[in-house]
Motif scaffolding. Structure first.
Motif, PDB file in Angstrom:
ATOM      1  N   VAL A   1       0.686  -1.142  -0.020  1.00 27.68           N
ATOM      2  CA  VAL A   1       0.031  -0.065   0.081  1.00 27.68           C
ATOM      3  C   VAL A   1       0.941   1.215  -0.117  1.00 27.68           C
ATOM      4  O   VAL A   1       0.473   2.223  -0.600  1.00 27.68           O
ATOM      5  N   PRO A   2       1.871   1.398   0.767  1.00 32.11           N
ATOM      6  CA  PRO A   2       2.784   2.553   0.745  1.00 32.11           C
ATOM      7  C   PRO A   2       3.231   2.879  -0.465  1.00 32.11           C
ATOM      8  O   PRO A   2       3.340   4.005  -0.948  1.00 32.11           O
ATOM      9  N   LEU A   3       3.846   1.928  -1.376  1.00 32.83           N
ATOM     10  CA  LEU A   3       4.405   1.993  -2.546  1.00 32.83           C
ATOM     11  C   LEU A   3       3.309   2.676  -3.439  1.00 32.83           C
ATOM     12  O   LEU A   3       3.470   3.377  -4.327  1.00 32.83           O
ATOM     13  N   LEU A   4       2.188   1.974  -3.394  1.00 37.55           N
ATOM     14  CA  LEU A   4       1.209   1.929  -4.568  1.00 37.55           C
ATOM     15  C   LEU A   4       0.460   3.719  -4.348  1.00 37.55           C
ATOM     16  O   LEU A   4       0.241   4.287  -5.340  1.00 37.55           O
TER      17      LEU A   4
ATOM     18  N   SER B   1     -11.042  -0.808   1.440  1.00 35.90           N
ATOM     19  CA  SER B   1     -10.751  -0.646   3.001  1.00 35.90           C
ATOM     20  C   SER B   1      -9.662   0.047   3.512  1.00 35.90           C
ATOM     21  O   SER B   1      -9.758   0.522   4.631  1.00 35.90           O
ATOM     22  N   ILE B   2      -8.662   0.395   2.729  1.00 36.74           N
ATOM     23  CA  ILE B   2      -7.361   1.041   3.110  1.00 36.74           C
ATOM     24  C   ILE B   2      -7.153   2.198   2.158  1.00 36.74           C
ATOM     25  O   ILE B   2      -6.905   3.363   2.560  1.00 36.74           O
TER      26      ILE B   2
ATOM     27  N   ILE C   1      -7.223  -7.379  -4.083  1.00 33.99           N
ATOM     28  CA  ILE C   1      -7.030  -5.868  -4.627  1.00 33.99           C
ATOM     29  C   ILE C   1      -8.279  -4.967  -4.374  1.00 33.99           C
ATOM     30  O   ILE C   1      -7.937  -4.023  -3.775  1.00 33.99           O
ATOM     31  N   ARG C   2      -9.542  -5.463  -4.535  1.00 29.45           N
ATOM     32  CA  ARG C   2     -10.647  -4.894  -4.586  1.00 29.45           C
ATOM     33  C   ARG C   2     -10.753  -4.345  -2.823  1.00 29.45           C
ATOM     34  O   ARG C   2     -11.263  -3.317  -2.610  1.00 29.45           O
ATOM     35  N   SER C   3     -10.680  -5.574  -1.972  1.00 27.17           N
ATOM     36  CA  SER C   3     -10.873  -5.154  -0.524  1.00 27.17           C
ATOM     37  C   SER C   3      -9.742  -4.433  -0.182  1.00 27.17           C
ATOM     38  O   SER C   3     -10.091  -3.265   0.704  1.00 27.17           O
TER      39      SER C   3
ATOM     40  N   PHE D   1      -7.873   6.381   2.646  1.00 26.42           N
ATOM     41  CA  PHE D   1      -6.489   7.227   2.833  1.00 26.42           C
ATOM     42  C   PHE D   1      -6.718   8.406   2.074  1.00 26.42           C
ATOM     43  O   PHE D   1      -6.336   9.533   2.392  1.00 26.42           O
ATOM     44  N   MET D   2      -6.801   8.109   0.642  1.00 23.41           N
ATOM     45  CA  MET D   2      -6.884   8.969  -0.471  1.00 23.41           C
ATOM     46  C   MET D   2      -7.890  10.337  -0.054  1.00 23.41           C
ATOM     47  O   MET D   2      -7.883  11.504  -0.191  1.00 23.41           O
TER      48      MET D   2
END
Length: 399
Positions: A50-53, A117-118, A111-113, A122-123
């Motif tokens: 997640v952080p990289l993406l 969910s995260i 990927i969808r989850s 955040f965005m």
């Protein structure tokens, strides 16, 4: 090899399963240092990506991003050839029996989850950093595929096997080399630099090939969207699902009592962690990669009832047996009951494919007909054919 499990292989990865690649840019999101610990914890996920993406999502929309020249080298995101972007009908039709459709479905669900969910929350909480243009599940899926194919992963130290794999990292220029099994260069990592080292003489004008790891064609098409033509991929494998061996054994039972006894043996193997409902026995072109699991399973399912009772009792005292082995060259030497069960398991596995070996051979030998196939059809054919060739060799060895 599934992205959400945190195991990543690619242009610079190094893992024990696919023996493949990855590395490290500076943190590209300028306000990352201002995030609270609570927010950092909120970015934890099964994938670890997640952080990289999020960093990539932020930089893609930044007009003055220092990463723009790197992004310009990427393939067009809307034209990625990973099977996750194929229509479901096409994926199931072309790759039936290979294990790829099942792996892709798990990817898509996770990927969808992860996104809803995260990532999206955040965005939305940081709308000053992420414009509406990048708040897209489809874009997120495309970036997952790109990271799957282009990222690197710093290898763990030998004594760190119990630790979680390191997070993936993008390294411009290090990811430009293509992969073949018979590669002529290899990536070496140190704390200060990456170095691509030739493993054999390379003539002027010839392409330099990296290795993404010892990867079967189903892994290559799943993670990168291509397969090596037969017989080039010497690392190719075929799977026999563990439950298929159980089903083949059940077909040989004569009555309900025998079925119950066989189910007892299967439950015992499950408790010993030799088998599982979603596991597979992996057979390569020269060796059985899961030889201990397959040899033990064949032995337990085929041994006489009295012998099984003794074997089960010994296992209950924690005795370990290490004499079992099963190399390809040993298959003809197996007990007849073992060979029969293995052969029946292979026959059941071959039934899961959409076509038979002869149909594939006829198509591959007809250059004009092969040339009319789409890229996806050609790659899928190579995956299926390579697996069937391995399975048919096992059939020959068990005859």
């Amino acid at each position: 090899m599934a992205w959400w499990r945190g195991r990543v292989c690619g242009p610079g990865s190094s893992c024990s399963q696919c023996r493949g690649p990855r590395f490290c840019p500076p943190t590209p999101v300028p306000s990352a240092a201002c995030w609270s610990e609570v927010e950092r914890d909120a970015l934890q996920s099964l994938s670890g990506w997640v952080p990289l993406l999020l960093a990539l999502l932020h930089e893609l929309q930044a007009p003055a991003s220092p990463w723009s020249p790197y992004f310009a080298l990427w393939p067009e995101l809307g034209r990625l050839e990973h099977p996750m972007f194929w229509p479901e009908e096409e994926r199931l039709r072309l790759l039936k029996g290979t294990g790829v459709p099942e792996a892709v479905e798990k990817d898509l669900v996770n990927i969808r989850s992860e996104y809803y969910s995260i990532v999206l929350p955040f965005m939305e909480a940081h709308s000053d950093l992420f414009s509406p243009s990048v708040r897209s599940l489809e874009l997120y899926r495309q970036l997952v595929a790109l990271v799957m194919a282009y990222s690197f992963q710093e290898p763990l130290e030998e004594d760190d096997d119990e630790k979680e794999p390191n997070s993936p990292l993008m390294v411009p220029a290090a990811d430009i080399l293509n992969h073949i099994a018979n590669h002529n260069a290899n990536l070496e990592y140190s704390a200060d630099y990456l170095r691509m080292v030739a493993t054999q003489p390379i003539l002027e004008g010839h392409e330099i090939f990296n290795t993404y790891g010892q990867m079967a064609n189903w892994q290559l098409i799943h993670m990168y969207g291509f397969a090596e033509p037969y017989p080039n991929n010497t690392d190719d494998t075929a799977d026999i699902q563990m439950v298929t061996v159980r089903d083949a054994a059940l077909q040989g039972t004569k009555d309900e009592t025998e079925k119950l006894l066989l189910c007892e043996r299967w439950d015992f193997l499950c408790k010993q962690e030799m088998v599982g409902e979603e596991g597979a026995f992996v057979i390569g072109r020269e060796e059985v990669l899961t030889e201990e699991e397959l040899a033990t399973t064949l032995k337990v399912l085929c041994m006489p009832a009295e012998e099984f009772r003794d074997y089960k009792e010994r296992a209950g005292w924690g005795e370990e047996e290490t004499e079992d082995s099963l190399a390809i060259t040993d298959i003809p030497k197996l007990q007849e009951s073992w060979k029969r069960l293995l052969r029946n398991s292979v026959l059941l596995t071959l039934q899961t494919y959409a076509t038979n070996l002869k149909t594939d051979q006829d198509l591959l030998s007809n250059k004009e007909a092969y040339a009319t196939l789409s890229w996806r059809e050609q790659q899928a054919l190579q995956v299926c054919y390579g697996q069937k060739m391995i399975l048919h060799r096992v059939l020959e060895l068990t005859s």
